[in-house]
Write a protein that holds these residues in place. Structure first.
Motif, short mmCIF file in Angstrom:
data_model
loop_
_atom_site.label_atom_id
_atom_site.label_comp_id
_atom_site.label_asym_id
_atom_site.label_seq_id
_atom_site.Cartn_x
_atom_site.Cartn_y
_atom_site.Cartn_z
N PHE A 59 0.35 -1.07 0.26
CA PHE A 59 -0.09 -0.15 0.34
C PHE A 59 0.87 1.61 -0.05
O PHE A 59 0.21 2.38 -0.96
CB PHE A 59 -0.58 -0.18 1.40
CG PHE A 59 -2.12 -0.78 1.01
CD1 PHE A 59 -2.60 -0.52 -0.09
CD2 PHE A 59 -2.43 -1.82 1.90
CE1 PHE A 59 -4.18 -1.68 -0.46
CE2 PHE A 59 -3.26 -3.10 2.72
CZ PHE A 59 -4.26 -2.76 1.02
N ASN A 62 1.84 1.75 -3.39
CA ASN A 62 0.83 2.65 -4.11
C ASN A 62 0.35 3.96 -3.49
O ASN A 62 -0.85 4.37 -3.86
CB ASN A 62 -0.20 1.74 -4.57
CG ASN A 62 -0.42 1.21 -5.79
OD1 ASN A 62 -0.14 1.68 -6.51
ND2 ASN A 62 -2.04 0.69 -4.81
N ASN A 63 1.24 4.50 -2.35
CA ASN A 63 0.67 5.32 -2.12
C ASN A 63 -0.13 5.60 -1.52
O ASN A 63 -1.27 6.89 -1.27
CB ASN A 63 1.41 6.90 -3.23
CG ASN A 63 0.96 8.28 -2.85
OD1 ASN A 63 1.81 8.19 -1.38
ND2 ASN A 63 1.43 9.20 -2.92
N GLN A 64 -0.98 4.60 -0.91
CA GLN A 64 -2.02 4.06 -0.40
C GLN A 64 -2.01 3.92 1.57
O GLN A 64 -1.82 3.40 2.39
CB GLN A 64 -3.22 3.04 -0.37
CG GLN A 64 -3.41 3.36 -2.09
CD GLN A 64 -3.68 1.99 -2.19
OE1 GLN A 64 -2.96 1.19 -2.57
NE2 GLN A 64 -5.39 1.66 -1.71
N LYS A 66 -2.67 5.28 4.40
CA LYS A 66 -4.20 5.23 5.69
C LYS A 66 -3.65 3.75 5.24
O LYS A 66 -4.03 2.95 6.56
CB LYS A 66 -5.64 5.85 5.25
CG LYS A 66 -5.43 7.56 5.39
CD LYS A 66 -6.44 8.10 5.30
CE LYS A 66 -6.73 9.20 5.41
NZ LYS A 66 -8.01 9.88 5.00
N GLU A 67 -3.89 3.18 4.11
CA GLU A 67 -3.84 2.11 3.91
C GLU A 67 -2.93 1.25 5.09
O GLU A 67 -2.83 -0.02 5.74
CB GLU A 67 -4.05 1.63 2.83
CG GLU A 67 -5.48 1.85 2.71
CD GLU A 67 -5.92 2.98 1.70
OE1 GLU A 67 -5.01 3.66 1.96
OE2 GLU A 67 -6.88 3.25 1.35
#
Length: 105
Positions: A59, A62-64, A66-67
């Motif tokens: 994550f 993938n620049n996510q 919060k996840e």
């Protein structure tokens, strides 16, 4: 090659170990969806701390943000091993600090 080995291995701990290695390779090759899919096929719960560590890395790549924070936090709860918890804490602190800096801008 690892996919072929997985087809022939019956012992679930060995299958899990190979799947984790495969997911790491897929992550390094920017195959984000394949890496997550590989991890989602793992059935043994004793590996959840390490699996969530890798999910957090996926994550994050993938620049996510919060996840990734959620996965690192869940990994700390799930892990049975102090070394994995230690690594997860480091990653969680780094990502949380990054998130704080990003929110300040």
């Amino acid at each position: 090659m690892l996919k072929n080995i997985l087809k022939n291995v019956k012992e679930e701990n060995i299958r899990t170990f190979i799947s984790i290695k495969l997911a790491r390779i897929q992550l390094q090759n920017n195959q984000i969806k394949k890496a997550l899919s590989t991890l989602n096929q793992i059935k043994l719960h004793g590996w959840n701390g390490l699996i969530n560590l890798i999910r957090g890395d996926i994550f994050l790549k993938n620049n996510q943000i919060k996840e990734s924070i959620l996965m690192y936090s869940q990994g700390i709860k799930d892990s049975e091993f102090d070394a994995i918890k230690y690594i997860l804490n480091i990653k969680l602190n780094r990502v949380s600090n990054y998130q704080g800096i990003k929110n300040e801008k």
